[in-house]
Design an enzyme around this catalytic site. Structure first.
Site, PDB file in Angstrom:
ATOM      1  N   VAL A 135      56.762  52.704  43.356  1.00 48.50           N
ATOM      2  CA  VAL A 135      58.106  52.873  43.924  1.00 48.50           C
ATOM      3  C   VAL A 135      59.029  53.568  42.922  1.00 48.50           C
ATOM      4  O   VAL A 135      59.693  54.572  43.236  1.00 48.50           O
ATOM      5  CB  VAL A 135      58.689  51.502  44.351  1.00 48.50           C
ATOM      6  CG1 VAL A 135      60.166  51.622  44.713  1.00 48.50           C
ATOM      7  CG2 VAL A 135      57.894  50.941  45.528  1.00 48.50           C
ATOM      8  N   ARG A 165      42.691  41.707  55.751  1.00 53.55           N
ATOM      9  CA  ARG A 165      41.367  42.309  55.914  1.00 53.55           C
ATOM     10  C   ARG A 165      41.340  42.766  57.371  1.00 53.55           C
ATOM     11  O   ARG A 165      41.427  41.944  58.281  1.00 53.55           O
ATOM     12  CB  ARG A 165      40.278  41.280  55.655  1.00 53.55           C
ATOM     13  CG  ARG A 165      40.337  40.713  54.241  1.00 53.55           C
ATOM     14  CD  ARG A 165      38.988  40.258  53.774  1.00 53.55           C
ATOM     15  NE  ARG A 165      39.080  39.603  52.482  1.00 53.55           N
ATOM     16  CZ  ARG A 165      39.003  40.253  51.327  1.00 53.55           C
ATOM     17  NH1 ARG A 165      38.830  41.567  51.317  1.00 53.55           N
ATOM     18  NH2 ARG A 165      39.076  39.607  50.186  1.00 53.55           N
ATOM     19  N   ASP A 167      37.116  41.343  41.833  1.00 53.54           N
ATOM     20  CA  ASP A 167      35.642  41.379  41.808  1.00 53.54           C
ATOM     21  C   ASP A 167      35.075  42.398  40.815  1.00 53.54           C
ATOM     22  O   ASP A 167      33.912  42.311  40.435  1.00 53.54           O
ATOM     23  CB  ASP A 167      35.089  41.711  43.205  1.00 53.54           C
ATOM     24  CG  ASP A 167      35.489  40.675  44.242  1.00 53.54           C
ATOM     25  OD1 ASP A 167      35.797  39.530  43.851  1.00 53.54           O
ATOM     26  OD2 ASP A 167      35.509  41.014  45.438  1.00 53.54           O
ATOM     27  N   ALA A 206      28.758  29.697  28.331  1.00 52.10           N
ATOM     28  CA  ALA A 206      27.880  28.999  29.279  1.00 52.10           C
ATOM     29  C   ALA A 206      26.438  28.988  28.761  1.00 52.10           C
ATOM     30  O   ALA A 206      26.047  29.833  27.959  1.00 52.10           O
ATOM     31  CB  ALA A 206      27.939  29.694  30.632  1.00 52.10           C
TER      32      ALA A 206
HETATM   33  O1  F6P Z   1      37.542  40.408  47.076  1.00 51.95           O
HETATM   34  C1  F6P Z   1      38.174  39.355  46.437  1.00 51.95           C
HETATM   35  C2  F6P Z   1      37.627  38.050  46.954  1.00 51.95           C
HETATM   36  O2  F6P Z   1      38.371  36.997  46.372  1.00 51.95           O
HETATM   37  C3  F6P Z   1      36.143  37.809  46.728  1.00 51.95           C
HETATM   38  O3  F6P Z   1      35.847  37.402  45.420  1.00 51.95           O
HETATM   39  C4  F6P Z   1      35.849  36.777  47.780  1.00 51.95           C
HETATM   40  O4  F6P Z   1      34.484  36.770  48.147  1.00 51.95           O
HETATM   41  C5  F6P Z   1      36.698  37.241  48.914  1.00 51.95           C
HETATM   42  O5  F6P Z   1      37.781  37.959  48.343  1.00 51.95           O
HETATM   43  C6  F6P Z   1      37.254  36.165  49.800  1.00 51.95           C
HETATM   44  O6  F6P Z   1      37.858  36.804  50.882  1.00 51.95           O
HETATM   45  P1  F6P Z   1      38.950  36.191  51.836  1.00 51.95           P
HETATM   46  O7  F6P Z   1      40.242  36.213  51.104  1.00 51.95           O
HETATM   47  O8  F6P Z   1      38.967  37.113  52.998  1.00 51.95           O
HETATM   48  O9  F6P Z   1      38.507  34.817  52.160  1.00 51.95           O
END
Ligand code: F6P
Length: 323
Positions: free
Chosen positions: A24, A72, A127, A186
């Site tokens: 912005v 999504r 991710d 780990a």
């Molecule tokens: O892409 C980010 C993420 O947090 C992934 O790690 C996970 O699998 C997914 O989104 C979860 O998606 P949603 O928010 O649609 O449940």
């Protein structure tokens, strides 16, 4: 260029707000009007736009999530839906679009640019699965959240002489699990990229007990076949003597909601500025990201068809360092 729009899409990532702010304010600095699209591609199709001024993005650099909202929106895979989005953009005389998001969002950006609309992407997802990029916005903060959780779980694991499986997010990628495993000390990691035999995991946990360690930590990626629930089920059915009582902890969405750390704020700010720089230079159909240590554009076509790989040496290193 007179008017651009910006949206955030897919899973929110810490630093998205810093990227919006940079788009912005650098856009306004170039003399453009900037419009925000609410809730990602869904808002693009529903014509949910609002003009953004400098004051609208004040005080958000330190906020997790996305002020624009996200979604999504599977429907965007259909060409007629994307056409509706383009009709809205053109009717509003918006000259270009900036898409802040991960893999799926950049595929949507690529599809729009193939319909001859100027788009620049900004790589952002916890991710770290966007091909071509070293690291995307949000990963560093998500890792810090995972490490804080691992450190705490270790304390209780040691107090009770237990083995813990800690599951981290990452969708189909093992990046977060691998890095959290290395940085969290780990004993073992489970990632989708490397086939895992649960008997081998059992043997490793047993070995940790035989070494005289007081606890064992396994970090598993959610996308692995033997993630937390998968392993729990397996051990419930196969009653392995592990040398420890076993517990699982699934971190889930806490990794996404964090306050962005310095690295993510800086990366997001630089990428936001780079996006408007690309548009000003007449370059689009690209995504900007941290590539080989530099802020650079990468053709969206390469992301849409590419795959991100992990460093297998780090996987072996976890086992070596667990002794
Ligand atoms: O892409 C980010 C993420 O947090 C992934 O790690 C996970 O699998 C997914 O989104 C979860 O998606 P949603 O928010 O649609 O449940």
């Amino acid at each position: 260029m007179k008017r651009i729009a910006v949206l955030t899409s897919g899973g929110d990532a810490p630093g998205m707000n810093a990227a919006i702010r940079a788009v912005v304010r650098t856009g306004i600095d170039r003399g453009w009007e900037v419009h925000g699209v609410r809730h990602g591609y869904m808002g693009l199709c529903d014509d949910d736009f609002r003009p953004l001024g400098s004051r609208d993005v004040g005080g958000i650099i330190q906020e997790g999530g996305t002020r624009l909202g996200s979604s999504r929106y599977e429907e965007f895979k259909a060409e007629e839906v994307r056409q509706k989005a383009l009709d809205n953009l053109r009717r509003r005389e918006i000259d270009a679009l900036v898409v802040i998001g991960g893999n799926g969002s950049q595929k949507g950006a690529h599809a729009l640019s193939q319909m001859n609309y100027p788009v620049v992407g900004i790589s952002s997802t916890i991710d770290n699965d966007v091909p071509g990029c070293d690291i995307t916005i949000g990963v560093d903060t998500a890792l810090d959240v995972a490490l804080m959780a691992i450190d705490r779980v270790k304390v209780t694991a040691a107090s009770h002489r237990r083995a813990f499986v800690i599951e981290v997010m990452g969708r189909d990628s093992g990046y977060l699990a691998l890095m959290a495993g290395v940085a969290g000390g780990a004993d073992c990691v489970i990632i989708p990229e490397v086939e895992t035999d649960p008997e081998q995991i059992a043997a490793e946990i047993k070995h940790i007990a035989e070494l005289g360690k007081g606890h064992a930590i396994v970090v598993a990626a959610e996308g692995a076949k033997y993630n937390a629930r998968g392993l729990e089920r397996y051990f419930a059915e196969h009653a392995e003597p592990l040398g420890f009582d076993l517990r699982v902890t699934i971190l889930g969405y806490v990794q996404r909601g964090g306050t962005p750390g310095a690295f993510d704020r800086l990366l997001a700010t630089r990428l936001g500025a780079a996006a408007t720089e690309q548009l000003a230079a007449g370059n689009h159909g690209v995504m900007v990201g941290l590539i080989d240590g530099h802020i650079r554009p990468l053709p969206l076509a390469e992301i849409a068809g590419g795959e991100k790989t992990l460093d297998p040496a780090l996987f072996d290193l976890v086992r070596v360092l667990a002794t």
